[in-house]
Design an enzyme around this catalytic site. Structure first.
Site, PDB file in Angstrom:
ATOM      1  CG  HIS A  67      -5.275   7.502   7.386  1.00  0.00           C
ATOM      2  ND1 HIS A  67      -5.873   7.273   6.167  1.00  0.00           N
ATOM      3  CD2 HIS A  67      -3.986   7.102   7.249  1.00  0.00           C
ATOM      4  CE1 HIS A  67      -5.001   6.750   5.336  1.00  0.00           C
ATOM      5  NE2 HIS A  67      -3.851   6.644   5.955  1.00  0.00           N
ATOM      6  CB  SER A 109       1.210   8.071  -1.388  1.00  0.00           C
ATOM      7  OG  SER A 109       1.166   8.152   0.011  1.00  0.00           O
ATOM      8  CE  LYS A 123      -3.789   2.530   0.990  1.00  0.00           C
ATOM      9  NZ  LYS A 123      -4.529   2.286   2.240  1.00  0.00           N
ATOM     10  CB  THR A 150      -1.887  11.289  -2.059  1.00  0.00           C
ATOM     11  OG1 THR A 150      -1.512  10.144  -2.817  1.00  0.00           O
ATOM     12  CG2 THR A 150      -2.927  12.081  -2.839  1.00  0.00           C
ATOM     13  CB  ALA A 151      -1.455  13.939   2.652  1.00  0.00           C
TER      14      ALA A 151
END
Length: 277
Positions: A151, A55, A53, A107-108
């Site tokens: 999150h 980004s 997992k 991505t943030a």
């Protein structure tokens, strides 16, 4: 088969059945639980995990070895990153401030840079990468002027005496009319990616059919120790895009990466080389 994903409730909920041997014919998984800042770099190693997992922002660095799977990730609406400051600091500009972020390849952070480029031309003083769970305490204690959070922080930041100054997801959705592409599931191109996608979808289907069966596993790894918060997290981040990215999902990924390439924030690559459908 080696896999690495975060201990966040949406990941543990999706992968619970596969990790615990509940998916017929699926290989046994050896799991590494790690924050996104770590998983974003694991894929760059020659001996990186089979499945990860990461980004979406990290795809350009790993696309030669890994393919993007069409399921299992985090993409949606109303679930974007937030920029937080302490309460009582209303109308304070972010220019020249120190800001904590969870990963420079996230991505943030990419959304943050795209927003800053448009709205804070003076720039930021300092960027500090901190583990996800340390960001809100650092703002509350005055060690950081602001922080970028993801999150379950969407649900818990008021308890730290913090306020949201920018909802980057809301900005992205208004600016593009597209969902927010946050976390991707990738697998080595040498593997049978179609089979892996089938096992992930089977694990997700099991979790949704038996939602309570994963509760202990989810809470054993959750950074927030309240089941109601974990359930809110799952409800928000596990959605139709978790089953299949679909046309709109791929459009969102394309929009994010092409904008970032244009700004010079990520390497320029052929977008099609990132996709294995």
């Amino acid at each position: 088969m080696d896999i690495a994903f975060s201990p966040c409730p949406n990941d543990t909920f999706i992968f619970h059945a596969w990790v615990n041997g509940l998916i017929p014919d699926a290989p046994k998984l050896k799991v590494t639980y790690a924050d996104i800042d770590i998983t974003n770099t694991l894929a760059e190693k020659a001996d990186g995990p089979d499945i990860l997992k990461i980004s979406y922002a990290s795809l350009p660095w790993v696309h030669e070895s890994y393919g993007l799977l069409p399921c299992g990730g985090a993409l949606g609406r109303g679930c974007g990153p937030l920029i937080l400051t302490k309460q009582g600091q209303e109308n304070v500009s972010l220019a020249g401030k120190s800001i904590a972020v969870p990963s420079e390849r996230s991505t943030a952070f990419l959304l943050f840079r795209l927003w800053i480029a448009k709205h804070v031309p003076e720039g930021i003083k300092e960027i500090h990468v901190l583990p996800f769970h340390e960001i809100m305490p650092a703002i509350a204690d005055g060690k950081m002027d602001a922080g970028l959070v993801i999150h379950e922080a969407r649900f818990t930041y008021p308890s730290y005496g913090l306020r949201c100054v920018v909802d980057l997801g809301d900005w992205w959705e208004k600016d593009t009319s597209l969902p927010i592409p946050l976390g991707a599931i990738i697998a080595k191109k040498t593997l049978d990616l179609t089979k892996i996608a089938q096992w992930i979808r089977a694990s997700l289907a099991h979790a949704q059919k038996h939602p309570r069966s994963s509760q202990k596993y989810v809470m054993d790894h959750a950074q927030e120790l309240d089941w109601n918060v974990a359930q809110e997290h799952i409800d928000l981040y596990v959605n139709s895009f978790s089953h299949d990215l679909g046309k709109e999902g791929y459009q969102a990924i394309h929009a994010l990466l092409t904008r970032a390439m244009k700004e010079g924030f990520i390497p320029t690559v052929d977008y099609k080389s990132l996709l294995i459908k």
